[in-house]
Design a protein around this motif. Structure first.
Motif, PDB file in Angstrom:
ATOM      1  N   ILE A   6       0.857  -1.186   0.000  1.00 20.38           N
ATOM      2  CA  ILE A   6       0.000   0.000   0.000  1.00 20.38           C
ATOM      3  C   ILE A   6       0.890   1.231   0.000  1.00 20.38           C
ATOM      4  O   ILE A   6       1.696   1.427   0.913  1.00 20.38           O
ATOM      5  N   ASN A   8       2.037   5.215   0.209  1.00 19.34           N
ATOM      6  CA  ASN A   8       1.795   6.207   1.262  1.00 19.34           C
ATOM      7  C   ASN A   8       0.522   7.009   1.035  1.00 19.34           C
ATOM      8  O   ASN A   8      -0.203   7.307   1.984  1.00 19.34           O
ATOM      9  N   LYS A  11      -2.268   4.923   2.128  1.00 18.93           N
ATOM     10  CA  LYS A  11      -2.248   4.799   3.589  1.00 18.93           C
ATOM     11  C   LYS A  11      -2.827   6.041   4.254  1.00 18.93           C
ATOM     12  O   LYS A  11      -3.591   5.942   5.211  1.00 18.93           O
ATOM     13  N   ASN A  12      -2.435   7.207   3.747  1.00 18.06           N
ATOM     14  CA  ASN A  12      -2.945   8.460   4.311  1.00 18.06           C
ATOM     15  C   ASN A  12      -4.456   8.578   4.123  1.00 18.06           C
ATOM     16  O   ASN A  12      -5.175   8.977   5.038  1.00 18.06           O
ATOM     17  N   LEU A  14      -6.545   6.115   3.702  1.00 21.68           N
ATOM     18  CA  LEU A  14      -7.167   5.092   4.534  1.00 21.68           C
ATOM     19  C   LEU A  14      -7.274   5.571   5.976  1.00 21.68           C
ATOM     20  O   LEU A  14      -8.315   5.389   6.612  1.00 21.68           O
ATOM     21  N   ALA A  15      -6.230   6.196   6.487  1.00 21.54           N
ATOM     22  CA  ALA A  15      -6.262   6.703   7.861  1.00 21.54           C
ATOM     23  C   ALA A  15      -7.370   7.741   8.036  1.00 21.54           C
ATOM     24  O   ALA A  15      -8.104   7.711   9.032  1.00 21.54           O
TER      25      ALA A  15
END
Length: 106
Positions: A6, A8, A11-12, A14-15
């Protein structure tokens, strides 16, 4: 089996999605979202080409594919067969303009 990576940017996003779902709908909804993501990651590792090509990203240098995650989100990924890697590039909110997705990959 392919490994799932995944990026970055994904990931960001998703967060942010998880945080928003927790505050708006509670822990149970957030955990369901994570469970669905894990199910999709498992399928991608076993069958990386099982989801259809993303029509909005046709003609790009990579063969991007899309996978619906719950109702409002789509995982955009591509597969590297030589390395046996599935790269999740971004998570797109389907309520956003399609032009924004295309601009992201130009």
């Amino acid at each position: 089996m392919a490994s799932v990576i995944i990026r970055n940017k994904a990931k960001n996003r998703l967060a942010k999605i998880l945080e928003q779902s927790f505050f708006d709908y509670g822990q149970t909804t957030m955990l369901r979202f994570l469970s669905e993501l894990e199910r999709i990651e498992k399928r991608l590792s076993e069958q990386p080409l099982s989801f259809p090509p993303e029509p909005l990203l046709r003609g790009m240098k990579r063969d991007y594919r899309g996978c619906i995650l719950k109702k409002n989100f789509k995982l955009i990924y591509y597969y590297r067969p030589r390395r046996q890697e599935v790269i999740i590039s971004t998570i797109w909110d389907l309520r956003m303009s399609p032009e924004r997705l295309v601009k992201e990959f130009l």
